[in-house]
Design a protein around this motif. Structure first.
Motif, short mmCIF file in Angstrom:
data_model
loop_
_atom_site.label_atom_id
_atom_site.label_comp_id
_atom_site.label_asym_id
_atom_site.label_seq_id
_atom_site.Cartn_x
_atom_site.Cartn_y
_atom_site.Cartn_z
N ALA A 5 0.82 -1.22 0.00
CA ALA A 5 0.00 0.00 0.00
C ALA A 5 0.85 1.26 0.00
O ALA A 5 0.43 2.28 -0.54
N THR A 6 2.04 1.22 0.62
CA THR A 6 2.90 2.39 0.71
C THR A 6 4.30 2.04 0.22
O THR A 6 4.90 1.07 0.68
N LEU A 7 4.81 2.84 -0.73
CA LEU A 7 6.14 2.62 -1.31
C LEU A 7 6.91 3.93 -1.28
O LEU A 7 6.46 4.94 -1.82
N ASN A 8 8.08 3.90 -0.65
CA ASN A 8 8.92 5.08 -0.54
C ASN A 8 10.20 4.86 -1.36
O ASN A 8 11.04 4.04 -1.00
N LEU A 9 10.33 5.60 -2.45
CA LEU A 9 11.52 5.55 -3.31
C LEU A 9 12.26 6.88 -3.30
O LEU A 9 13.07 7.16 -4.20
N GLY A 10 12.00 7.70 -2.31
CA GLY A 10 12.60 9.01 -2.25
C GLY A 10 14.10 8.96 -2.01
O GLY A 10 14.65 8.00 -1.48
N SER A 11 14.79 10.02 -2.45
CA SER A 11 16.23 10.18 -2.22
C SER A 11 17.04 9.01 -2.76
O SER A 11 17.84 8.40 -2.05
N ASN A 12 16.80 8.69 -4.02
CA ASN A 12 17.61 7.71 -4.73
C ASN A 12 18.25 8.39 -5.94
O ASN A 12 18.43 9.61 -5.94
N ARG A 13 18.59 7.61 -6.97
CA ARG A 13 19.22 8.16 -8.16
C ARG A 13 18.39 7.87 -9.40
O ARG A 13 18.92 7.67 -10.50
N LEU A 14 17.09 7.87 -9.24
CA LEU A 14 16.19 7.56 -10.33
C LEU A 14 16.04 8.75 -11.27
O LEU A 14 15.69 9.85 -10.84
N LEU A 57 2.67 6.83 -2.70
CA LEU A 57 3.95 6.71 -3.39
C LEU A 57 4.77 7.96 -3.14
O LEU A 57 4.29 9.08 -3.32
N LEU A 58 6.03 7.76 -2.71
CA LEU A 58 6.93 8.88 -2.47
C LEU A 58 8.11 8.78 -3.43
O LEU A 58 8.80 7.77 -3.47
N LEU A 59 8.34 9.86 -4.20
CA LEU A 59 9.38 9.87 -5.23
C LEU A 59 10.27 11.11 -5.15
O LEU A 59 11.03 11.39 -6.08
N GLN A 60 10.21 11.83 -4.06
CA GLN A 60 10.91 13.10 -3.96
C GLN A 60 12.42 12.90 -3.92
O GLN A 60 12.93 11.84 -3.62
N ASP A 61 13.14 13.98 -4.26
CA ASP A 61 14.60 14.03 -4.18
C ASP A 61 15.27 12.96 -5.05
O ASP A 61 16.18 12.25 -4.60
N ASN A 62 14.81 12.85 -6.28
CA ASN A 62 15.46 12.02 -7.30
C ASN A 62 15.87 12.92 -8.46
O ASN A 62 15.19 13.92 -8.74
N PRO A 63 16.95 12.61 -9.15
CA PRO A 63 17.42 13.46 -10.27
C PRO A 63 16.66 13.18 -11.56
O PRO A 63 17.21 12.63 -12.52
N TRP A 64 15.40 13.57 -11.62
CA TRP A 64 14.55 13.22 -12.75
C TRP A 64 15.03 13.87 -14.04
O TRP A 64 15.31 15.07 -14.09
#
Length: 267
Positions: free
Chosen positions: A127-136, A153-160
């Motif tokens: 239900a909850t996925l945190n992918l924040g602060s990676n290199r995605l 879904l958390l996707l913050q702080d990635n170099p999009w």
């Protein structure tokens, strides 16, 4: 030597006096009923001696770099897993097998740059996925579509990378705004002219050029069929046109000979 036999009425009484063996706890971890805390233990791999009754597993602040196939023992009751602040670079497509009951997964503050569409396939209850602060730099929507119960879904702080490749993700985010937390922190890193530009601020017009120039699989098949056909057709057309020109030239020469027979005989 004789053997001692315990009278049958006494055996149940002895079993009551002996407490059941408690599930093993990994040597580097702290365990309480249902919860295993292996944070800040310098671990490079997931401990294998985990109780099947584990519902919460903390693996934060360690040195785990890769989750290979079947990195976890079967944990049918695991609901919450944190791998935050490790050095994760790679998650195998079969790394999370046996975690079908998992509801919360924290992979933030790692080095993940690529996730295959099959990565989270076993997590049908997530239900909850945190992918924040990676290199995605990009994320395939097919990966998210394998999570039917996803709510946050958390996707913050990635170099999009905000090129045409991010269009599928932008579409998914636009249709699932209620699932995306911290939307204002989804910022472009590249290209440089879009640095720190909010991804959710894009509109359909922003991707008009991508939509006009992008080719589908059917387009490529059409080109493969039309290309050789056009080439062969052009050869036949040139041959036909050349034949007409030669025929016309011969026809004019014959008519010229009929008018001036003496000149034609000399030649």
């Amino acid at each position: 030597m004789g053997c001692w036999r315990v009278p049958s009425p006494v055996l149940p009484f002895l079993l009551l006096l002996c407490p059941p063996l408690s599930p093993a706890c990994p040597a580097a971890c702290r365990c309480t009923p249902g919860e295993v805390d292996c944070s800040e233990r310098g671990l490079r791999h997931v401990p294998w001696s985990l109780s099947t009754n584990t519902s919460t597993l903390w693996l934060t602040d360690n040195f785990i770099t890769v989750l290979g196939p079947r990195s976890f023992p079967p944990l049918p009751k695991l609901r919450r897993l944190s791998l935050s602040r490790n050095r994760l670079e790679l998650i195998h497509s079969q790394a999370l097998l046996g975690l079908g009951a998992l509801q919360e997964l924290d992979l933030s503050h790692n080095y993940l740059s690529v996730l295959t569409p099959d990565t989270f396939l076993p997590l049908t209850s997530l239900a909850t996925l945190n992918l924040g602060s990676n290199r995605l730099e990009e994320l395939e929507p097919e990966l998210l579509s394998t999570l039917p119960q996803l709510q946050a879904l958390l996707l913050q702080d990635n170099p999009w990378m905000c090129s045409c490749n991010i269009l599928p993700l932008w579409r998914w985010l636009s249709h699932n705004r209620e699932k995306v937390r911290e939307k204002s922190l989804l910022l472009c890193r590249l290209p440089e002219q879009l640095n720190k530009y909010p991804i959710m601020a894009f509109a359909d017009e922003s991707f008009r050029q991508c939509q006009d120039t992008s080719l589908s699989f059917k387009h490529y098949i059409t080109f493969l069929i039309i290309g050789p056909f056009s080439f062969i057709a052009s050869i036949f057309f040139c041959t036909f046109l050349g034949s007409i020109v030669v025929f016309y030239h011969n026809l004019r020469r014959e008519s010229h000979c009929w008018r001036r027979p003496r000149i034609c005989r000399v030649h």
